[in-house]
Design an enzyme around this catalytic site. Sequence first.
Site, PDB file in Angstrom:
ATOM      1  N   ARG A   1       0.854  -1.452  -0.001  1.00 14.36           N
ATOM      2  CA  ARG A   1       0.349  -0.174   0.159  1.00 14.36           C
ATOM      3  C   ARG A   1       1.001   1.074  -0.216  1.00 14.36           C
ATOM      4  O   ARG A   1       0.786   2.422  -0.628  1.00 14.36           O
ATOM      5  CB  ARG A   1      -0.975  -0.050   1.317  1.00 14.36           C
ATOM      6  CG  ARG A   1      -1.795   1.215   1.566  1.00 14.36           C
ATOM      7  CD  ARG A   1      -2.378   1.449   0.323  1.00 14.36           C
ATOM      8  NE  ARG A   1      -3.679   3.085   0.407  1.00 14.36           N
ATOM      9  CZ  ARG A   1      -2.916   3.819   0.016  1.00 14.36           C
ATOM     10  NH1 ARG A   1      -1.349   3.697  -0.283  1.00 14.36           N
ATOM     11  NH2 ARG A   1      -3.713   5.373   0.226  1.00 14.36           N
ATOM     12  N   TYR A   2       2.148   1.514   0.540  1.00 10.80           N
ATOM     13  CA  TYR A   2       3.480   2.072   0.698  1.00 10.80           C
ATOM     14  C   TYR A   2       3.942   2.177  -0.138  1.00 10.80           C
ATOM     15  O   TYR A   2       4.616   0.917  -0.311  1.00 10.80           O
ATOM     16  CB  TYR A   2       3.390   2.591   2.262  1.00 10.80           C
ATOM     17  CG  TYR A   2       1.852   2.457   3.039  1.00 10.80           C
ATOM     18  CD1 TYR A   2       1.371   4.308   3.104  1.00 10.80           C
ATOM     19  CD2 TYR A   2       1.633   1.604   3.847  1.00 10.80           C
ATOM     20  CE1 TYR A   2      -0.211   4.212   4.173  1.00 10.80           C
ATOM     21  CE2 TYR A   2       0.393   1.825   4.708  1.00 10.80           C
ATOM     22  CZ  TYR A   2      -0.523   3.342   4.930  1.00 10.80           C
ATOM     23  OH  TYR A   2      -1.265   3.103   5.355  1.00 10.80           O
TER      24      TYR A   2
ATOM     25  N   CYS B   1      -5.166 -17.148  15.026  1.00  9.68           N
ATOM     26  CA  CYS B   1      -4.294 -16.648  15.804  1.00  9.68           C
ATOM     27  C   CYS B   1      -4.700 -17.462  17.347  1.00  9.68           C
ATOM     28  O   CYS B   1      -5.497 -18.628  16.798  1.00  9.68           O
ATOM     29  CB  CYS B   1      -5.832 -15.126  15.722  1.00  9.68           C
ATOM     30  SG  CYS B   1      -5.001 -14.146  14.791  1.00  9.68           S
TER      31      CYS B   1
ATOM     32  N   ASP C   1     -12.540   0.156  11.883  1.00 11.46           N
ATOM     33  CA  ASP C   1     -12.665  -0.345  10.618  1.00 11.46           C
ATOM     34  C   ASP C   1     -14.139  -0.427  10.332  1.00 11.46           C
ATOM     35  O   ASP C   1     -15.097  -1.059  11.233  1.00 11.46           O
ATOM     36  CB  ASP C   1     -11.816  -1.235   9.926  1.00 11.46           C
ATOM     37  CG  ASP C   1     -10.498  -0.978   9.896  1.00 11.46           C
ATOM     38  OD1 ASP C   1     -10.097   0.190  10.238  1.00 11.46           O
ATOM     39  OD2 ASP C   1      -9.541  -1.552  10.149  1.00 11.46           O
TER      40      ASP C   1
ATOM     41  N   ASP D   1      -8.016   3.987   9.374  1.00  6.30           N
ATOM     42  CA  ASP D   1      -7.227   3.840   8.570  1.00  6.30           C
ATOM     43  C   ASP D   1      -8.523   4.119   7.476  1.00  6.30           C
ATOM     44  O   ASP D   1      -9.186   3.486   7.556  1.00  6.30           O
ATOM     45  CB  ASP D   1      -7.278   2.076   8.550  1.00  6.30           C
ATOM     46  CG  ASP D   1      -5.843   1.402   7.802  1.00  6.30           C
ATOM     47  OD1 ASP D   1      -5.692   1.775   6.306  1.00  6.30           O
ATOM     48  OD2 ASP D   1      -5.858   0.433   8.571  1.00  6.30           O
TER      49      ASP D   1
ATOM     50  N   ARG E   1       7.070   0.029   2.224  1.00  8.15           N
ATOM     51  CA  ARG E   1       6.994  -1.135   3.357  1.00  8.15           C
ATOM     52  C   ARG E   1       5.748  -1.861   3.209  1.00  8.15           C
ATOM     53  O   ARG E   1       4.777  -1.470   2.029  1.00  8.15           O
ATOM     54  CB  ARG E   1       6.446  -0.880   4.692  1.00  8.15           C
ATOM     55  CG  ARG E   1       6.019   0.426   5.326  1.00  8.15           C
ATOM     56  CD  ARG E   1       5.882   0.888   5.977  1.00  8.15           C
ATOM     57  NE  ARG E   1       4.737   2.399   6.041  1.00  8.15           N
ATOM     58  CZ  ARG E   1       4.889   3.614   5.978  1.00  8.15           C
ATOM     59  NH1 ARG E   1       5.313   4.101   4.497  1.00  8.15           N
ATOM     60  NH2 ARG E   1       3.609   4.420   6.029  1.00  8.15           N
TER      61      ARG E   1
ATOM     62  N   CYS F   1     -10.509 -12.187  18.083  1.00  7.19           N
ATOM     63  CA  CYS F   1     -11.070 -10.088  18.487  1.00  7.19           C
ATOM     64  C   CYS F   1     -12.701 -10.160  17.794  1.00  7.19           C
ATOM     65  O   CYS F   1     -12.452 -10.407  16.455  1.00  7.19           O
ATOM     66  CB  CYS F   1      -9.964  -9.347  18.026  1.00  7.19           C
ATOM     67  SG  CYS F   1      -8.332  -9.597  18.411  1.00  7.19           S
TER      68      CYS F   1
ATOM     69  N   CYS G   1     -12.278  -7.950  13.811  1.00 12.23           N
ATOM     70  CA  CYS G   1     -11.313  -7.928  13.221  1.00 12.23           C
ATOM     71  C   CYS G   1     -11.393  -7.829  12.424  1.00 12.23           C
ATOM     72  O   CYS G   1     -12.852  -7.575  10.953  1.00 12.23           O
ATOM     73  CB  CYS G   1     -11.218  -9.015  12.894  1.00 12.23           C
ATOM     74  SG  CYS G   1      -9.966  -9.874  11.988  1.00 12.23           S
TER      75      CYS G   1
ATOM     76  N   LYS H   1      -3.146   4.315   6.585  1.00 11.48           N
ATOM     77  CA  LYS H   1      -3.801   4.975   7.217  1.00 11.48           C
ATOM     78  C   LYS H   1      -3.532   6.836   7.538  1.00 11.48           C
ATOM     79  O   LYS H   1      -2.731   7.577   6.893  1.00 11.48           O
ATOM     80  CB  LYS H   1      -2.421   4.593   8.753  1.00 11.48           C
ATOM     81  CG  LYS H   1      -2.422   3.097   8.521  1.00 11.48           C
ATOM     82  CD  LYS H   1      -1.599   3.116   9.856  1.00 11.48           C
ATOM     83  CE  LYS H   1      -1.855   1.634   9.685  1.00 11.48           C
ATOM     84  NZ  LYS H   1      -1.562   0.068   8.544  1.00 11.48           N
TER      85      LYS H   1
ATOM     86  N   ARG I   1      -9.930  -7.874   9.173  1.00 12.79           N
ATOM     87  CA  ARG I   1      -9.452  -9.134   8.734  1.00 12.79           C
ATOM     88  C   ARG I   1     -10.086 -10.683   8.627  1.00 12.79           C
ATOM     89  O   ARG I   1     -10.386 -11.604   7.937  1.00 12.79           O
ATOM     90  CB  ARG I   1      -8.140  -9.536   8.282  1.00 12.79           C
ATOM     91  CG  ARG I   1      -7.668  -8.817   7.272  1.00 12.79           C
ATOM     92  CD  ARG I   1      -5.826  -9.086   7.448  1.00 12.79           C
ATOM     93  NE  ARG I   1      -5.341  -7.754   7.328  1.00 12.79           N
ATOM     94  CZ  ARG I   1      -4.031  -7.206   7.844  1.00 12.79           C
ATOM     95  NH1 ARG I   1      -3.677  -8.008   9.054  1.00 12.79           N
ATOM     96  NH2 ARG I   1      -3.882  -5.854   8.157  1.00 12.79           N
TER      97      ARG I   1
HETATM   98  C1  LIG Z   1      -0.601  -0.522   8.441  1.00  8.27           C
HETATM   99  C2  LIG Z   1      -0.033  -0.820   7.479  1.00  8.27           C
HETATM  100  C3  LIG Z   1       0.978  -0.902   7.457  1.00  8.27           C
HETATM  101  C4  LIG Z   1       2.190  -0.255   8.307  1.00  8.27           C
HETATM  102  O1  LIG Z   1       1.966   1.333   8.517  1.00  8.27           O
HETATM  103  P1  LIG Z   1       3.156   1.999   9.362  1.00  8.27           P
HETATM  104  O2  LIG Z   1       1.770   3.654   9.575  1.00  8.27           O
HETATM  105  O3  LIG Z   1       4.377   2.270   8.968  1.00  8.27           O
HETATM  106  O4  LIG Z   1       2.788   1.043  10.348  1.00  8.27           O
HETATM  107  C5  LIG Z   1       2.131  -0.991   6.204  1.00  8.27           C
HETATM  108  N1  LIG Z   1       1.004  -1.118   5.055  1.00  8.27           N
HETATM  109  C6  LIG Z   1      -0.400  -2.178   5.749  1.00  8.27           C
HETATM  110  C7  LIG Z   1      -0.890  -2.385   3.986  1.00  8.27           C
HETATM  111  C8  LIG Z   1      -0.887  -0.940   6.930  1.00  8.27           C
HETATM  112  O5  LIG Z   1      -1.902  -1.191   6.136  1.00  8.27           O
END
Ligand SMILES: *Cc1c(COP(=O)(O)O)cnc(C)c1O
Length: 446
Positions: A116-117, A129, A297, A334, A120, A133, A136, A341, A138
């Site tokens: 997504r980012y 799990c 969510d 989110d 990372r 929860c 959840c 986020k 997911r």
């Molecule tokens: C939450 C999340 C992350 C990590 O986000 P940070 O703000 O760096 O903690 C990375 N990828 C996805 C898809 C996420 O939902």
Amino acid sequence: MAKYPFPSKRAAIYRDVPDEQWYNWRWQLSHRLNTAEEIGQVIPLTESERKALNAPNLFRVDITPYFISLIDPQDPDDPIRKQVIPTAAEMVPFTAMMEDSLAEDRHSPVPGLVHRYPDRVLMLVTTQCASYCRYCTRSRIVGDPSATFSRSEFEMQLEYIRHTPQVRDVLLSGGDPLVLAPKILEEILSRLREIEHIEIVRIGTRVPVFLPMRVTDELCDMLQKYHPLWMNIHVNTPNEITKELEEACDKLTRAGIPLGNQAVLLAGVNDNVDVQRQLVHDLVRIRVRPYYLYQCDLVEGAGHFRTPVGKGIEIMEGLRGHTSGYAVHQYIIDAPGGGGKIPVMPNYLLSYSDHKVVLRNYEGYITTYEEPVDYLPEKAAKFKGLKRPEPGQSGVHGLLQGEEMFIKPEGFDEVHDRQGIQHRLKDEKKWQPLGIGSGSSETHES
Ligand SMILES: *Cc1c(COP(=O)(O)O)cnc(C)c1O
């Protein structure tokens, strides 16, 4: 410091379980409770809970004996109870409810990997799990043993990461990575460590909370071979912070793993400033840094856990300044639909003009900050390191950098294309204000 009683409460039916079994994580996992009958032996169930537990197609229920023992059986509003025992409210649909509210599936280049980012990725390594929860995010995949990720998918995930050098941070989640067989978890970590551009690996887990006995010395010895390794746990209320959790966190911290906490803001569970303040204080006492507080969510089954966003803002107002900065988490929504986020907080910047900023603090004290009049942006520090590629993701920061002047929503140009002709208003020689001249057609000549 007898802050956390030890050993923690044990529900009456577990009184005679020998310690060797109670503190054995395999015993805890194989004695999890999941039916109305089993849970009813520990806690007198409400009508709504009984109805939910007997409903078909309910999101999976499993509760470790350790965790269910933390519930006050006489309190139908116990904040731990609400997190793990379903009620009929779970089956009630609501406006904007979604199965995959964060659009994770759309962001998955290969199954189980969410990119997504820019730098990372989120790697879903299991669907299982230690306990489940009720809110959840997911629940569309979690808990379903048939949806577990395969070896060939794992190889595809690694292959993608290997060929995507902008990824420097891999976040292992699921499901809960710490319920994986120790050998499999180690293989995932060691295979990731073979990839040179992976700088940090993170594990998102609720095992220390649901099953603290899983955090053994052997597990910590294994984990610390793969540094830099970070970990986020998931504690929502002070009631979850026991001596057992404290010990598990102490072991992890001693193994050099920095611990953070991700909480979810839940109606009737922790939607109270005093509860939140106690939570973050207890977390920093056990050396866990509060990281995020998530708005719940818009996921199926979680409608009744939602609070107004104003509640989150109020909580942040009650934390920042009132307590240690280390204890203040960030409140995050989110974005539904996959926007990622988004941090939300009270406004501290009241006004702004040329060289003057008006700010207020947590007490309501209002001050001004004078900006320099001789600041030279072109003299800002230069960065001589190598820049990682982040193609097409400069975002709002790109606007500030002057790379772009605007960001347009998709389809903006098409919507606003009225087949317009070039206006001539800027051509001063040909234009005179109305009322000057004779009102004849001479101002409209072409
Ligand atoms: C939450 C999340 C992350 C990590 O986000 P940070 O703000 O760096 O903690 C990375 N990828 C996805 C898809 C996420 O939902």
